[in-house]
Design a protein around this motif. Structure first.
Motif, short mmCIF file in Angstrom:
data_model
loop_
_atom_site.label_atom_id
_atom_site.label_comp_id
_atom_site.label_asym_id
_atom_site.label_seq_id
_atom_site.Cartn_x
_atom_site.Cartn_y
_atom_site.Cartn_z
N GLN A 12 87.14 51.10 83.67
CA GLN A 12 87.75 52.43 83.63
C GLN A 12 88.22 52.73 82.21
N ARG A 13 87.74 53.84 81.67
CA ARG A 13 88.16 54.25 80.33
C ARG A 13 89.59 54.78 80.36
N GLU A 14 90.35 54.40 79.34
CA GLU A 14 91.72 54.86 79.20
C GLU A 14 91.78 56.05 78.25
N SER A 15 92.70 56.95 78.51
CA SER A 15 92.91 58.08 77.62
C SER A 15 93.90 57.68 76.54
N PRO A 28 90.29 53.95 71.61
CA PRO A 28 89.35 53.83 72.73
C PRO A 28 89.47 52.47 73.42
N ARG A 29 89.89 52.49 74.66
CA ARG A 29 90.05 51.27 75.42
C ARG A 29 89.42 51.44 76.79
N VAL A 30 89.00 50.33 77.38
CA VAL A 30 88.47 50.33 78.73
C VAL A 30 89.12 49.18 79.49
N SER A 67 86.41 49.77 73.79
CA SER A 67 85.33 50.45 74.49
C SER A 67 83.95 50.01 74.00
N GLU A 85 82.16 47.63 76.34
CA GLU A 85 81.91 48.03 77.72
C GLU A 85 80.47 47.77 78.14
#
Length: 206
Positions: free
Chosen positions: A159-162, A166-168, A186, A189
């Motif tokens: 799940q991508r974080e806002s 950029p983090r997942v 990210s 990913e």
């Protein structure tokens, strides 16, 4: 177009654990000798810290063996939560202050060295100064040598974080049990998704 990451041997993490093993082994012996010199309650406290140092040395030994046996691994750019970083920094600050105070007061150099060493160890492990999570052909392994093989996993979510960075968020488990949770860059990913899907895991939606 960026080139896909290439698995390599975890040299930096293995070197970190090797230095950690040597340091805390030396600390344990030094603290045990200091405890005999002090005697009484201070000696018992020094002996207890020596046991803790020996425990950290054993953790480093297990991690070193696990990383060396893992072969070529892909270092994932995992990141902790901001609250975790704040807690680690606070702990490091307290340990550093205690160590410096003991050095200046004299009489407990082994304990002072141990406190400063633990602060440095936390910088590597808690602040991810060395890679904290690796992806191998058979599963995941963290910087402490703990393994999560694909054979234990059944499903995963990415799940991508806002936010500005950029983090997942990766989660994987079996049935209703969550067995792996990590916060990754990210850029990792695609490699993680391909490895998990190739191992037969089911992608779930959050």
């Amino acid at each position: 177009m960026s080139r896909p990451p290439v698995p390599t041997r975890p040299v930096s993490a293995a070197a970190f654990q090797g230095v950690t093993l040597a340091f805390f082994t030396g600390c344990a012996a030094w603290l045990a000798r200091e405890s005999r010199e002090l005697g009484g309650r201070p000696g018992m406290m020094a002996l207890g810290v020596a046991v803790a140092a020996a425990g950290l040395a054993l953790v480093a030994l297990g991690a070193l063996v696990g990383l060396l046996r893992g072969g070529r691994l892909l270092a994932l750019r995992s990141r902790a939560e901001m609250g975790t970083y704040a807690l680690v920094l606070a702990t490091m600050g307290v340990l550093a202050l205690v160590g410096l105070r003991l050095f200046t007061s004299g009489g407990r150099p082994a304990l002072a060295t141990f406190c400063l060493g633990v602060a440095g160890w936390l910088a590597g492990v808690g602040l991810h100064g060395v890679p904290a999570l690796f992806l191998g052909p058979a599963g995941f392994i963290d910087s402490l040598g703990r393994r999560t093989p694909f054979s234990r996993l059944e499903w995963f979510t990415l799940q991508r974080e806002s936010g500005d960075l950029p983090r997942v968020r990766l989660q994987a488990g079996h049935g209703t049990r969550l067995l792996l949770a990590a916060r990754l860059a990210s850029a990792d990913e695609d490699a993680v998704r391909a490895a998990l899907a190739g191992a037969g895991l089911t992608a779930r939606r959050r």
